[in-house]
Structures are given as C-alpha cells and as structure tokens.
Design a protein around this motif. Structure first.
Motif, PDB file in Angstrom:
ATOM      1  N   THR A 204       0.826  -1.208   0.000  1.00  0.00           N
ATOM      2  CA  THR A 204       0.000   0.000   0.000  1.00  0.00           C
ATOM      3  C   THR A 204       0.855   1.252   0.000  1.00  0.00           C
ATOM      4  OG1 THR A 204      -1.663  -1.198   1.285  1.00  0.00           O
ATOM      5  CG2 THR A 204      -1.889   1.194   1.184  1.00  0.00           C
TER       6      THR A 204
ATOM      7  N   ARG B 236       0.322   5.425   0.869  1.00  0.00           N
ATOM      8  CA  ARG B 236      -0.635   6.222   1.640  1.00  0.00           C
ATOM      9  C   ARG B 236      -0.174   7.667   1.714  1.00  0.00           C
ATOM     10  NH1 ARG B 236      -1.000   7.458   7.207  1.00  0.00           N
ATOM     11  NH2 ARG B 236      -3.146   7.624   8.010  1.00  0.00           N
TER      12      ARG B 236
ATOM     13  N   HIS C 112      -1.283  11.230   3.510  1.00  0.00           N
ATOM     14  CA  HIS C 112      -2.116  11.794   4.576  1.00  0.00           C
ATOM     15  C   HIS C 112      -1.813  13.285   4.683  1.00  0.00           C
ATOM     16  CE1 HIS C 112      -4.333  12.017   8.375  1.00  0.00           C
ATOM     17  NE2 HIS C 112      -3.318  12.726   8.847  1.00  0.00           N
TER      18      HIS C 112
ATOM     19  N   GLY D  26      -7.928   2.521  -5.426  1.00  0.00           N
ATOM     20  CA  GLY D  26      -7.713   2.892  -4.031  1.00  0.00           C
ATOM     21  C   GLY D  26      -8.957   3.469  -3.401  1.00  0.00           C
TER      22      GLY D  26
ATOM     23  N   THR E 131      -6.979  11.368   3.579  1.00  0.00           N
ATOM     24  CA  THR E 131      -6.074  10.231   3.410  1.00  0.00           C
ATOM     25  C   THR E 131      -6.415   9.500   2.115  1.00  0.00           C
ATOM     26  OG1 THR E 131      -5.934   9.954   5.815  1.00  0.00           O
ATOM     27  CG2 THR E 131      -5.179   8.116   4.442  1.00  0.00           C
TER      28      THR E 131
ATOM     29  N   GLU F 171      -5.316   6.140  -0.087  1.00  0.00           N
ATOM     30  CA  GLU F 171      -4.586   4.881  -0.044  1.00  0.00           C
ATOM     31  C   GLU F 171      -4.697   4.193  -1.400  1.00  0.00           C
ATOM     32  OE1 GLU F 171      -4.760   3.152   4.404  1.00  0.00           O
ATOM     33  OE2 GLU F 171      -6.722   3.307   3.423  1.00  0.00           O
TER      34      GLU F 171
ATOM     35  N   ARG G  64       0.015  -0.882  -4.019  1.00  0.00           N
ATOM     36  CA  ARG G  64       1.386  -0.648  -4.495  1.00  0.00           C
ATOM     37  C   ARG G  64       1.468  -0.800  -6.016  1.00  0.00           C
ATOM     38  NH1 ARG G  64       6.239   0.935  -1.644  1.00  0.00           N
ATOM     39  NH2 ARG G  64       7.882   0.720  -3.187  1.00  0.00           N
TER      40      ARG G  64
END
Length: 666
Positions: A585, A587, A589, A626, A640, A642, A645
C-alpha cells in the motif's frame, strides 16, 4: 494521469472487441466442422490414407482465421499459397479419382483471402478449371455421367471456397470496423483537446500574460511609486482570481456536439454485401446440386415436381429468414415461417413418402439459430444436427445407396455437414449484422469520447490549475502588504509570483495532454513554499525512493487539491503531509488545523460536505483501485488517500457519476 481515447475504447469498444473475438470463433468453428465433414466422408469411403492429407489442408486456413497469425501469413503470401497448392494437388497423384471432390475449394478460399483485387477471383476460377480438366482427362471423374460429375465437383469446390472465404473475411471485417472505432475516438479526443487548448489560452493564457505584465510594471514602480506598485499587484491578483472562474466556466460552456466526423471507408457496408452474396451463392449452389440429383433419381414426374418445388420453397424461406436477420430483426410471423420450414424439411423423410428432396437440414439448423430466442436456439440447433442426419443416414430412401456398413460413417458425415452449414448460415447473417451494428456505434463512440474528454479537461482544470492561480492571488495580497514595509522581500515575492505564472502555463498544457506528468515530490516542494508564504507551518515526510509513475499521477493532484482547500477554506496555522509506503500500500495523509465547524452540522463525509474538488479526487483514487477518506473533528481536517502498491493506470471517473456532479464553478 490524462485519460483520453484509451479509456473510452476500454469502456465502450470493449464489447465491440468481444464481438470481434466472437466473429473469429464463428469462422474457426465452421472451418473445424468442415474438416470433420471431410474426415467423415473419407472414413465412409474407406480411404483412410487420405486422413493426414485432409487435416493438413485445413491448417493454413485455420491459422489465417486468427488475427495474430494472419499478418505472418500475409507477409509470406506466395510461399503459403504454394504450400497449400502442394497439399491440394499431390494427393491426386496418390489417390487419383478417389481424392475428394472439390477439395481444391479450400485452396481457392485461401486465394480469395490472400491475393488482393480481382486477380484473386480469376486465379480461383483458373484453379477450378484446372481441377475439372485434371479429373476429366487425368485421374477420372467421380461419377459415370460426365455432366453430373462436373456439377458435383464444381458445387463442392464453390461451396468450400465461399465458406472459407466468407466466414474468415467477415470476421476480418468485423475486426476492421472495431479498429475504426478506436480511430474515431482518437480523432474526437484530439479535436476536444485542440478546442480546450484554445479556450484555455483565451481564458488563462492571456490573463497570465496580463499578470506577468502587471508584475513587471509593479517592479519598475516599486522604488519610485509604492502606491502604483501596490495598484498593479492588486490588479494582478484580481486577474488571477478572474482566470480561475473563467477557466472553469469556459470548460463547462463547451457543450456543443462534436463536429462532423471525417468520412471512413464503408467496410461495414462491404461486409454486409459480402455476407449476403456468399450466403445467396451457397444457397443457390445447394439448390442446383440437389435439384439435379432429384431429377437424376427418376422418381417420376409427379414426385419430382413435388420434391423440386419443396426444395425451392425451403430455399426461399431460408433467404427470407436470413435477409431479415442480417438487418438485425426477426421477420414477421417468424414462428409460422419457421414451422413451415420444419415441416417441409422433414416431410419427405417420412416412410410413406420415400423420396430424397435435397439436403435441407443444414439450412433449417441455421434458421433456428437465427430466429429462436435465448438458449432455445442452441437446443433446436442440436436437435436438428442429431435427428436429421439419423433420418438421412438410416432410412432406406430412394437415392440413398449406402451399404449397411457405411451408414454410421455416412450419418456422421451428414451430422458434420448439418452443423457446419447451419453455423455458416447463422454466422454469415450475424456477422453482417455485427458489422452493421459496429458501424452504427461509431458515431456514438466518437461523441462519448468527446464528452468524456471534455469532462476530463474540466476536472483537470479544477484540480491542476486551481492551486497555481490561487497561489498567484495569495502572493498578490502578500506583496501588496509588503510594499512600503519590506521592498526587498516584495521584489523576491514578485519573482516567485512570476515563476508560479510560468508553472500554471505548463499545467495548462498538461491539462490538454501536451505537457509533463505531475510528480508528487515536485508538488510537495511547491506546497511547502506556498504554505510557508501564507504563514502556515509545514511538516512533511516522504519516502526517499521514487514512487511508481501510476501512483505519482494519482497522488500528486490529490496533494495539490488538498493544499488548495487549505488556502481557500481554512484559517490554518499548521499542516502535516505524510507519504508512507509498505509492501502492498501507498498512503498520502494531509491534515491541517483552523477548520470551523459547518453551520448545518454536516460533516465532510456526507454528501453535503464534499465540494467538487473532493468529488474529483475520490473519483481519481477509486479509478486507480484505491480509496479516499476524509475526517473533520476538533477543528482539524484530515484527508487520506490509499492506493495499492501495484497501482493501475487511472481511467477517469465514470461518465454517469460526472453527469451528476455540481457545476465546475465552485
């Protein structure tokens, strides 16, 4: 980052691509059934040595039916045809008159497919004349009567040639029409991008040039007339804010339909005509061959007239059914006409009739596939493929001279022919309809591509240009406050304001598909600088290794929009930006303080709490596989994103969702 004609081809012409594969499947199935019929005939005649030669004859036509191997065969056209000719003619020297009648039609079909222009038809006709001549003066004819033998060879030859040519060429045409869809979508998207580039140049480019000119005037006036410098900078800020509104309104105003499409070759029309011509020719050849055989059987005048009349009526019904199906519809009263065809086909097989009325079961199988709905069509097709050959092979009809030991191989031969011709009738009619249907979708596809590209540009205008133009407006406010108090810093900020103008111009080219790709690292550096200029403290953390390109394309505009929202909607003093990566993953933020609660109590996770920018970002992240989460509590706002990968290329928001979004002016 930029979604264009590729996403439209994926979402709209994907079904068309499946039609192209289905068309190839029809062609391959018919060729395999033709091979099975020939093998059954070989076994029935007891010439088992012909089996490997017969199988070899169908290898190259089957390879040519597939698009991936077709190009290779076309590049070596003459060696391929020479090999097929050897496989066709050498068995004459081995088996003589026992070599299968009309088998050269497979070679002729390949000639019609591979040799361009009218020369192919002349060459195919010459090969037919050579086979008839060779049999007549060399190996011998298959029947005692010369005229019957010639007719027998010619009809088999023509039928095989037309089946191979018609089915494979129609599948090829469906693929060509499918490919034309992508070209139409590309043209529509290119036209939209050119129009968007011109509109953005008017709405943004000219205003940015005005901003740059006012910055230059402010710098000149900075040392001698602070009031004039302040006026010029204030005017630059007004122009930047006006550019934001103008850019969005211009994109929404582009709602006129796409212009006239450029003319294309009428490959679909050619396909429809070709399918119909091949089908009519096959029907007429079958009718001629069987009529002659009925007359030759010497049933007597009355029974001969009845059987020939029955044969003619069945052929007329078949053309009636196929003619309606190629136009994408069922004929009127089709249950009645189909029932009549069933009765006419099976009536003369009854024991009290005792007459051969032509080999009509295959055409009935084709009509059932064309007319019956749903799964019933295949059940009916299977019933005919099984029952008709059994009756033909096992009943002792006049004209059926097969011995008891030949009945099973002969029944298998009838079954293969019934399955082959029935599927060919269905395939030719359906392929013609598919070609017509795909051509009809062309304009719709081009328009959908244009609409989606227009909406994509509007979304990117909001997401990509908003921060830069807002930063210019913010800089103008800061510079106006610095003039007269800190002229050195004001001059430095003017230089930075000029740099941002240049960056926004580059982003405008990115929006129309001609610029660079976004980079999360570059966006983070710009975010730090802009937020710091606004006296907002920034804490940022990002991995040292570069992110996958697909993830960069998604997360960079997410960060840009998040920073834009902080500048526009929060009285922030601190902002935290974190990018973390694990094995599966990625991410991003972003959080900030200074968020006032909404008067209506609606949180950002509700529909009423999402502005267009957040809706756009959610669509981008979702399209890449995502998710985007937003939280607001205790005066802080957190966003956020996500992503997996292995992020797939984003394909843009769904068209239906975009139609429901608010106007791009907020």
């Amino acid at each position: 980052m930029i979604a264009g004609a590729q996403e439209v081809r994926g979402s709209v012409s994907g079904p068309a691509g499946s039609r192209s594969r289905r068309a190839t499947g029809y062609a391959v199935a018919v060729l395999c059934l033709g091979l099975a019929a020939r093998l059954a005939d070989v076994i029935s005649s007891g010439e088992l040595g012909q089996v490997p030669f017969t199988v070899a004859l169908f290898v190259l036509p089957l390879l040519y039916a597939f698009r991936r191997t077709r190009g290779l065969l076309d590049r070596h056209r003459w060696p391929v045809l020479a090999a097929q000719a050897v496989l066709t003619w050498v068995p004459f020297a081995v088996f003589g008159a026992h070599w299968q009648e009309g088998i050269g039609g497979v070679l002729a079909g390949l000639v019609l497919l591979m040799v361009p222009g009218r020369a192919s038809w002349l060459l195919a006709g010459g090969l037919l004349a050579a086979e008839v001549t060779g049999r007549a003066f060399g190996t011998g004819l298959p029947l005692p009567q010369t005229w019957m033998s010639v007719l027998w060879v010619v009809t088999y030859y023509v039928d095989d040639a037309l089946v191979v040519f018609g089915m494979v060429r129609l599948a090829q045409i469906v693929g060509e029409v499918d490919q034309a869809h992508g070209q139409a979508a590309d043209l529509a998207v290119t036209r939209e991008r050119l129009q968007a580039a011109g509109s953005l140049q008017t709405a943004v480019g000219q205003r940015l040039a005005d901003v740059a000119a006012r910055i230059a005037a402010a710098r000149q006036a900075l040392s001698r007339d602070a009031a004039q410098a302040r006026t010029q900078i204030a005017a630059a800020g007004v122009t930047a804010r006006d550019a934001v509104a103008q850019a969005r309104s211009v994109m929404i105003a582009q709602d006129e339909p796409p212009g006239e499409e450029p003319p294309v070759l009428p490959v679909a029309v050619i396909g429809v005509r070709l399918a119909w011509a091949v089908l009519v020719a096959v029907v007429l050849m079958f009718a001629l061959e069987n009529s002659v055989y009925i007359v030759y059987s010497h049933y007597g005048t009355r029974l001969t007239v009845l059987t020939v009349g029955n044969l003619a009526l069945v052929m007329v019904l078949q053309l009636y059914h196929s003619g309606a199906a190629r136009n994408g519809r069922r004929p009127r009263a089709w249950p009645v006409t189909l029932g009549l065809q069933v009765a006419l086909v099976y009536a003369f097989l009854l024991p009290f009739v005792w007459a051969y009325n032509g080999f009509l079961g295959p055409f009935l199988a084709g009509s059932i596939l064309l007319l019956m709905p749903g799964g019933w069509r295949w059940a009916g097709y299977a019933a005919v493929v099984v029952s008709y050959p059994l009756l033909m092979g096992l009943l002792s009809l006049h004209g059926n001279t097969a011995s008891a030991g030949q009945r099973i191989p002969e029944t298998l031969f009838y079954a293969a022919i019934t399955a082959e011709i029935g599927l060919m009738v269905y395939g030719l009619s359906r392929l013609a309809g598919l070609a017509r249907e795909l051509e009809g979708l062309r304009d719709r596809l081009a328009r959908m591509a244009a609409v989606r590209e227009r909406l994509r540009v509007a979304r990117d205008v909001h997401d990509l240009l908003g921060l830069g133009l807002s930063a210019i407006a913010l800089k103008s406010d800061l510079i106006a406050a610095l003039i007269g108090r800190d002229d050195a810093r004001a001059a430095a900020e003017m230089e930075e304001m000029n740099r941002i103008c240049a960056a926004v111009r580059a982003d405008a080219r990115l929006v129309t598909g001609d610029g660079r790709r976004l980079s999360l690292a570059a966006e983070l550096a710009a975010a730090k600088q802009i937020l710091t200029s606004a006296d907002i403290g920034v804490s940022a953390e990002i991995p040292s290794e570069p992110l996958p390109t697909a993830a960069d394309d998604v997360l960079a505009p997410v960060l840009r929009e998040a920073v834009t929202n902080i500048l526009r909607h929060a009285a922030a003093t601190a902002c935290i930006i974190e990018v973390t990566a694990c094995d599966t993953t990625l991410r991003l933020h972003v959080s900030n303080d200074g968020v006032a609660p909404r008067p209506d109590g609606a949180g950002p996770t509700g529909t009423g709490g999402r502005g267009l920018g957040l809706v756009n970002l959610e669509s981008r992240v979702r399209a890449a596989g995502g998710r985007l989460t937003i939280r607001q509590a205790d005066g802080r706002f957190a966003l956020t994103a996500e992503l997996p990968r292995e992020t797939r290329e984003p394909v843009g928001p769904e068209l239906e969702d975009l139609w429901q979004q608010p106007a791009l002016s907020g």
